[in-house]
Each structure stands twice: as structure tokens, then as C-alpha cells.
Design a protein around this motif. Structure first.
Motif, PDB file in Angstrom:
ATOM      1  N   ALA A 135      34.861  30.026  38.709  1.00 16.45           N
ATOM      2  CA  ALA A 135      34.322  28.719  38.318  1.00 16.45           C
ATOM      3  C   ALA A 135      32.804  28.678  38.400  1.00 16.45           C
ATOM      4  O   ALA A 135      32.176  27.777  37.846  1.00 16.45           O
ATOM      5  N   GLU A 136      32.224  29.650  39.102  1.00 16.06           N
ATOM      6  CA  GLU A 136      30.775  29.607  39.296  1.00 16.06           C
ATOM      7  C   GLU A 136      29.998  30.345  38.212  1.00 16.06           C
ATOM      8  O   GLU A 136      28.785  30.387  38.261  1.00 16.06           O
ATOM      9  N   TYR A 184      32.974  33.061  42.565  1.00 17.53           N
ATOM     10  CA  TYR A 184      34.288  32.671  42.061  1.00 17.53           C
ATOM     11  C   TYR A 184      34.185  32.429  40.552  1.00 17.53           C
ATOM     12  O   TYR A 184      33.105  32.103  40.045  1.00 17.53           O
ATOM     13  N   LEU A 236      49.638  42.281  35.142  1.00 22.73           N
ATOM     14  CA  LEU A 236      48.840  43.186  35.957  1.00 22.73           C
ATOM     15  C   LEU A 236      49.713  43.971  36.928  1.00 22.73           C
ATOM     16  O   LEU A 236      49.203  44.668  37.800  1.00 22.73           O
ATOM     17  N   ARG A 247      39.165  43.103  34.013  1.00 19.58           N
ATOM     18  CA  ARG A 247      40.355  43.083  34.864  1.00 19.58           C
ATOM     19  C   ARG A 247      41.529  43.763  34.157  1.00 19.58           C
ATOM     20  O   ARG A 247      42.286  44.512  34.770  1.00 19.58           O
ATOM     21  N   ALA A 248      41.636  43.503  32.854  1.00 19.53           N
ATOM     22  CA  ALA A 248      42.706  44.130  32.084  1.00 19.53           C
ATOM     23  C   ALA A 248      42.474  45.641  31.981  1.00 19.53           C
ATOM     24  O   ALA A 248      43.392  46.441  32.196  1.00 19.53           O
ATOM     25  N   GLU A 272      34.004  24.979  43.630  1.00 20.45           N
ATOM     26  CA  GLU A 272      34.300  24.532  42.276  1.00 20.45           C
ATOM     27  C   GLU A 272      34.013  23.037  42.134  1.00 20.45           C
ATOM     28  O   GLU A 272      33.374  22.588  41.189  1.00 20.45           O
ATOM     29  N   TRP A 327      36.937  28.512  47.540  1.00 20.41           N
ATOM     30  CA  TRP A 327      36.811  28.551  46.080  1.00 20.41           C
ATOM     31  C   TRP A 327      36.847  27.154  45.492  1.00 20.41           C
ATOM     32  O   TRP A 327      36.124  26.828  44.569  1.00 20.41           O
ATOM     33  N   GLY A 352      41.966  31.545  29.405  1.00 27.47           N
ATOM     34  CA  GLY A 352      41.482  32.288  30.561  1.00 27.47           C
ATOM     35  C   GLY A 352      42.452  32.166  31.710  1.00 27.47           C
ATOM     36  O   GLY A 352      42.987  31.095  31.964  1.00 27.47           O
ATOM     37  N   ALA A 353      42.727  33.266  32.378  1.00 26.93           N
ATOM     38  CA  ALA A 353      43.671  33.222  33.487  1.00 26.93           C
ATOM     39  C   ALA A 353      43.149  34.043  34.656  1.00 26.93           C
ATOM     40  O   ALA A 353      43.918  34.682  35.362  1.00 26.93           O
ATOM     41  N   LEU A 354      41.847  34.008  34.874  1.00 25.88           N
ATOM     42  CA  LEU A 354      41.341  34.555  36.133  1.00 25.88           C
ATOM     43  C   LEU A 354      41.834  33.642  37.235  1.00 25.88           C
ATOM     44  O   LEU A 354      41.831  32.425  37.073  1.00 25.88           O
ATOM     45  N   PHE A 355      42.260  34.230  38.367  1.00 27.20           N
ATOM     46  CA  PHE A 355      42.738  33.384  39.454  1.00 27.20           C
ATOM     47  C   PHE A 355      41.544  32.683  40.087  1.00 27.20           C
ATOM     48  O   PHE A 355      40.644  33.346  40.608  1.00 27.20           O
ATOM     49  N   PRO A 356      41.529  31.360  40.067  1.00 28.37           N
ATOM     50  CA  PRO A 356      40.344  30.663  40.579  1.00 28.37           C
ATOM     51  C   PRO A 356      40.155  30.823  42.081  1.00 28.37           C
ATOM     52  O   PRO A 356      39.068  30.587  42.593  1.00 28.37           O
ATOM     53  N   TRP A 357      41.237  31.218  42.790  1.00 26.40           N
ATOM     54  CA  TRP A 357      41.147  31.338  44.255  1.00 26.40           C
ATOM     55  C   TRP A 357      40.674  32.726  44.670  1.00 26.40           C
ATOM     56  O   TRP A 357      40.585  33.005  45.860  1.00 26.40           O
ATOM     57  N   ALA A 412      49.809  36.350  33.847  1.00 32.02           N
ATOM     58  CA  ALA A 412      48.734  37.321  34.073  1.00 32.02           C
ATOM     59  C   ALA A 412      49.102  38.233  35.236  1.00 32.02           C
ATOM     60  O   ALA A 412      48.946  39.453  35.154  1.00 32.02           O
ATOM     61  N   PRO A 461      48.497  30.642  47.060  1.00 34.81           N
ATOM     62  CA  PRO A 461      47.143  30.089  46.908  1.00 34.81           C
ATOM     63  C   PRO A 461      47.056  29.027  45.814  1.00 34.81           C
ATOM     64  O   PRO A 461      46.283  28.078  45.929  1.00 34.81           O
ATOM     65  N   LEU A 520      30.361  22.240  42.187  1.00 32.18           N
ATOM     66  CA  LEU A 520      29.707  22.523  40.908  1.00 32.18           C
ATOM     67  C   LEU A 520      29.922  21.391  39.922  1.00 32.18           C
ATOM     68  O   LEU A 520      29.064  21.081  39.111  1.00 32.18           O
ATOM     69  N   PHE A 573      42.775  43.300  41.146  1.00 33.66           N
ATOM     70  CA  PHE A 573      44.144  42.818  41.378  1.00 33.66           C
ATOM     71  C   PHE A 573      45.212  43.802  40.879  1.00 33.66           C
ATOM     72  O   PHE A 573      46.122  44.171  41.618  1.00 33.66           O
ATOM     73  N   SER A 592      50.057  30.553  32.768  1.00 37.71           N
ATOM     74  CA  SER A 592      49.352  31.787  32.408  1.00 37.71           C
ATOM     75  C   SER A 592      48.924  32.583  33.648  1.00 37.71           C
ATOM     76  O   SER A 592      48.782  33.799  33.559  1.00 37.71           O
ATOM     77  N   TYR A 593      48.764  31.929  34.803  1.00 37.51           N
ATOM     78  CA  TYR A 593      48.467  32.698  36.012  1.00 37.51           C
ATOM     79  C   TYR A 593      49.652  33.587  36.383  1.00 37.51           C
ATOM     80  O   TYR A 593      49.479  34.738  36.793  1.00 37.51           O
ATOM     81  N   HIS A 598      30.913  38.652  43.780  1.00 40.85           N
ATOM     82  CA  HIS A 598      31.428  37.841  44.882  1.00 40.85           C
ATOM     83  C   HIS A 598      31.381  36.345  44.591  1.00 40.85           C
ATOM     84  O   HIS A 598      31.613  35.529  45.468  1.00 40.85           O
TER      85      HIS A 598
END
Lengths: 297, 258
Positions: free
Chosen positions: A167-168, A165, B156, A181-182, B251, B247, A118-123, B152, B170, B254, A132, B148-149, A163
Motif C-alpha cells: 500500500a505504500e 508494504y 504460488l 513475485r510470479a 495503510e 501494515w 492486483g493480489a499482493l498480500f497487503p499484510w 494467488a 492475516p 497513508l 512467498f 484473488s488472494y 521492506h
């Protein structure tokens, strides 16, 4: 250009075989021709991929199955442009991505990768992640991208988490967000690198159906790497079982179970027959990989 | 928290004023220090009620603020570029790594020679230590970003500068703020050292002159004040970091680590 080859549609009892061909897109055909990839290392060169040829038709779900470390990720990385190739050629819709003179394919939004971990940006929030691509490429304004993203996320059953993140939300939801996203980029090809590896079996089956639903809405070529034979047979039009180091197709199988599919396919007679026919080949390669002690690659 | 403070202060009180342990013979006792600190007419001229006390604090805080701001403004971009550009790193990092281990105190004579005014010399010294901590952590922050970020982002369609703005910056932020926490600490550390050597006003100056003039309770007042002010500046950095990285706050919450 070879004509798009579709799996034969055979009607299963009680299920209407929808003629699939009418919605087949004309773009996203990948040809992998005699690709070789040799890694140089201090302990000597390792041939990860050797003489590998695959023909992926436009709009097809093409599954590549092999044990961990067989070199299948190397193949995906070559298509995505993360690695160069040592020899051979890869084309997309007849255009050369990489060959002997340009060994590394350019990276770009026509072939978007969904990563193993997984490479969703956590920020960024899920929504920010999804918009994006088009926003960076200035293809859409932020507002238009947001509208499109909201629609696509709703279609994928992802309303309400825009809305939050990454991680949630659960890892299954994260994977779907990443696929959306892709798809926001209108890619020709979606490259999936064992995206469901870390999920438990139950979540996996839900994810498979979700992926198929997304696929039926956005007919895009899917190049999907996995070590899970059932996953491959359930999702794929075609399944290529790969040999271990060097990686090349051992058998290529057309799955003659009609799309759209749902989980009931898993218990169908034909599915079990196909599993039985293929598992010997997969097992043999897994054993080889195990004995040679190859690690992840 | 209260138990900890109670034990610490109680131990101090017992060691100095009740048991009179040998090492603590010259050390001012808890009651003496507290009395002096709260006195409207302090024996040694410095307490919560004297304006000089706040002048010293103000001077030190202002110096640290300048040093820390300069260190952040120069250190963060330098660190990000060190982490981001291989070629830049190849040229600059060896020099950086050679200068970094030089203790701040070794810079004192040179700083005094370079900056005739003692004020800028003191700020320069505080800046130096702070700068290296900031830059190093920013660089490590870039290196900590999962490959990978970056892949990615390229998939994109992000350009190189967009990757820098939307992924590198970030992604490195958690490390940058860890660095800033360290950096504000070492800024105080080197500031006090510098003030002791060549300052006028400031808490380091207070501690040093109180030592030469045998005002021992004032030394302790200066030390405790440094502790409190240092803690507050560090907390401010943390609050800013949390505001910028919602974020991450969520995180960690959690995962039950907040």
C-alpha cells in the motif's frame, strides 16, 4: 508438438533487428483446443467461450484482445485452473491440463497469474510477497529466496521498496512487484489478466517498457489479456482479436515489429498500419458487446 | 475532547443542582459524587482511598480477563473454521445462529444451575456474549478476504494449511480485532449484569447493593469507574491490534484515516 513459431523479424530502419530466436525457451507452449465454457445460470445457460483454439508458442508474448465481458478472462481462468471447462482440451508442453475427463486444471506455480486488481498480500512487505512462492513450496530457504528476490527486484528497478508494504508504493510499482513475485517461481507461463487496466496512459507506457525489460531477461511465455489494442500490438508477438460471447479468435495477427521494442515503436509507420488494420475488427466486437449489454466476465 | 467533557459535566451539574429538573430529583449531583469519590472518609464507604474500591475493580477486571481470554481462545479458531470450511459451516453455523440471539440474561438461571460456584457462573455469562461476538467477526473476516488472494496463494504453490496460516489468518485479522473490541465491550456488559444477579464483589455488585441500600452517589462512582475501566480495556485491545497489524496502520495513515 508444433515447432515454436516466431514472428518474422523484419529490420526497421535505424534499428538493429536482434535475432530473437536464439534465446527462445523450450518450455511453456500452450495449446487451447476447441475449448467450450458454458455457465449455467438461473436465467439460462450462457456460452462464454465456444470452440476456441489458440496455439501459444514457448517463450512468446501472446496477447488476447477483446472488449470487456467477451469471455477472455474465462479462458485465462481455465488455463490457471480457477474454472473448469465444458469441453475441449488445454495442454501445456504436450501435457494435458484439462479436458473432457478432467475439466479443471490443477493450480500451480508453473502458471502464475497476475491479477486484474492486483493480489499482493497487503499484510506482507513487498519482499515477503516476492519470496512467498519458493518459501511455501520449500524450494528455497528463506535466506536464499531473499537473495534471489533482492537480485530480481534490483533487475526490475525495484530496489529500496523491499521492506515497504504494497500500500505504500504506487500501483505501477505494485504491478512490477507482482510480476517479480510470479517470476520467482520460474513459471512456464505468466498469465496476465488486464494488469494495467487501472493505470493511466502515461504510467501504462512506462509499465509496458518495464514488462518488456523483465521479459527480455526471463524469457517466459506470456499470456496477456487486455481490451487495449495498442497495448496488445506494442507488447505482443501475436495478437488474437476475440469475438464477443461466445469468445473465440476472430483474427490472429503476427506483429512483425522486431523485439526488443521501446516506446518509439508507438509512433512507427508499421505500428500505425497494424493498428489501422486491426482496429476495425476490435471496434466491431466492442460494438457488439456494447449492444448486447454484457457486463464484466 | 475537553469541551465535550465540560459540556457533559456542566449539564449534569446544572440539571441536578441548579435547575433541579423534576426527573433528576433523586439523582446525586456532580459535587456530591466528586466529594464522595475523593473523600478519605466516604459517607457510604467507597472512594478512591478505600481498599474495597480496588478490590471491586480488581475482581471485575479479573473476571473480564478470564472471560475474554477464553472467548478469544475458543471464538477465533471457531470463527476462522466457520469461514474457511464450507462443510464445517454447514454443520455448525445453524446451531451457532440459533444460540447467538439468546440474550445473556436469559442464560442466568441456567448458568447458576450449571455452575454451583457463583464465580464461574459470572465468568461463564461474560464469556458467552464475548464468544459469539468474537466467533462471528472472525468468520466474517474470512469471508471478507478477496478471492484473488486465495487464488494467488494457490498459484504460488501454497498448500491448504499454508493458505490458512498465511492468507486466511492475516487476512481476517482486521475483522478479528474489530470483533475483539466489541467482545471486550459485551464482556463488560454481561459481567455487570451477572454480578448484579449473582455476584459477590465486583462493580456490578457495588452498583446493585448501593441501589438497595440507598447509597446513590456510590452508584454513580461505580458507573463512572466502569466507563473508565471499560475504555482502558478496549484501548488495550486496540493497541495490541495495531502492533500486530503494522501494515494496516501504515495503510490507513497513508489514506489519512489514522
Amino acid at each position: 508438438m508444433p515447432a515454436a513459431r516466431r514472428p518474422e523479424v523484419t529490420a526497421a530502419p535505424g534499428r538493429e533487428a536482434r535475432p530473437f530466436a536464439e534465446a527462445v525457451p523450450s518450455r511453456g507452449a500452450i495449446r487451447i483446443e476447441n475449448v467450450v465454457k458454458v455457465y449455467g445460470g438461473r436465467s439460462g445457460a450462457v456460452t462464454a467461450v465456444d470452440g476456441c483454439s489458440l496455439d501459444i508458442a514457448a517463450g512468446e508474448i501472446f496477447m488476447v484482445v477483446g472488449p470487456s465481458g467477451c469471455g477472455k478472462t474465462t479462458l485465462l481462468n481455465a488455463v490457471a485452473g480457477f474454472h473448469d471447462i465444458s469441453a475441449g482440451r488445454i495442454t501445456l508442453d504436450g501435457q494435458v491440463l484439462c479436458d473432457g475427463t478432467h475439466p479443471q486444471a490443477p493450480r500451480g506455480p508453473d502458471r502464475v497469474v497476475v491479477f486484474q486488481n492486483g493480489a499482493l498480500f497487503p499484510w506482507q512487505t513487498n519482499l515477503e510477497n516476492v519470496i512467498f512462492g519458493p518459501v511455501m513450496q520449500r524450494k528455497l530457504s528463506k535466506r536464499d529466496a531473499t537473495d534471489k528476490a533482492m537480485d530480481m527486484m534490483a533487475d526490475a528497478g525495484l530496489s529500496g521498496i523491499e521492506h515497504s508494504y504494497p500500500a505504500e508504493v504506487s500501483s505501477g510499482v505494485r504491478r512490477r512487484v507482482e510480476i517479480v513475485r510470479a517470476l520467482m517461481n520460474d513459471p512456464k507461463v505468466l498469465l496476465l489478466d488486464e494488469p494495467y487496466r487501472a493505470l493511466d496512459a502515461l504510467t501504462k507506457s512506462v509499465m509496458h517498457e518495464a514488462l518488456l525489460r523483465i521479459y527480455y531477461k526471463n524469457k517466459v511465455t506470456i499470456f496477456f489479456i487486455t481490451h487495449d489494442l495498442e497495448e496488445a500490438l506494442f507488447l505482443g508477438h501475436k495478437v488474437a482479436v476475440m469475438t464477443t460471447r461466445p469468445c473465440r479468435p476472430k483474427t490472429i495477427l503476427t506483429v512483425d515489429i522486431p523485439h526488443p521494442r521501446d516506446y518509439s515503436v508507438l509512433t512507427s509507420k508499421r505500428f500505425r498500419e497494424l493498428t489501422r488494420e486491426t482496429s476495425a475488427a476490435v471496434h466491431e466486437e466492442a460494438l457488439k458487446a456494447f449492444q448486447s449489454g454484457e457486463r464484466e466476465g | 475532547m475537553l469541551t465535550g467533557f465540560g459540556l457533559f459535566l456542566g449539564g449534569w451539574y446544572l440539571a441536578v443542582e441548579v435547575w433541579r429538573l423534576p426527573r433528576f430529583a433523586e439523582m446525586p449531583g456532580l459535587t456530591v459524587v466528586v466529594k464522595e469519590w475523593l473523600s478519605k472518609d466516604p459517607t457510604y464507604g467507597l472512594s478512591l482511598y478505600t481498599p474495597e474500591y480496588y478490590q471491586h475493580i480488581g475482581r471485575s477486571v479479573w473476571r473480564v480477563a478470564q472471560a475474554f481470554t477464553l472467548a478469544t481462545v475458543f471464538g477465533v479458531p471457531l470463527g476462522l473454521f466457520l469461514g474457511w470450511s464450507r462443510r464445517f459451516r454447514d454443520h455448525v453455523f445453524p446451531v451457532f445462529e440459533l444460540l447467538r440471539p439468546i440474550p445473556v440474561l436469559a442464560w442466568v438461571p441456567l448458568a447458576i444451575v450449571m455452575f454451583v460456584a457463583s464465580e464461574s457462573a459470572v465468568i461463564y455469562l461474560a464469556f458467552l456474549a464475548s464468544f459469539f461476538a468474537t466467533a462471528l467477526n472472525a468468520m466474517l473476516g474470512v469471508k471478507s478476504i478477496d478471492e484473488s488472494y486465495l487464488r494467488a496463494a494457490e498459484c504460488l504453490g501454497a498448500s491448504r494449511s499454508q493458505v490458512f496460516r498465511h492468507v486466511i489468518l492475516p487476512g481476517a485479522l482486521p475483522f478479528i480485532f474489530t470483533g475483539l473490541q466489541i467482545s471486550v465491550g459485551v464482556a463488560w456488559f454481561s459481567l455487570v449484569a451477572a454480578e448484579m444477579v449473582s455476584g459477590q464483589y465486583g462493580l456490578g455488585y457495588v452498583i446493585n447493593t448501593s441501589y438497595s441500600m440507598v447509597r446513590y452517589p456510590t452508584i454513580i462512582i461505580g458507573m463512572i469507574t466502569l466507563g473508565v475501566v471499560g475504555y482502558l480495556t478496549s484501548a488495550m485491545v486496540r493497541v495490541v491490534g495495531d502492533l500486530l497489524m503494522q501494515w494496516r496502520v501504515r495503510e490507513l495513515a497513508l489514506r489519512g484515516q489514522a
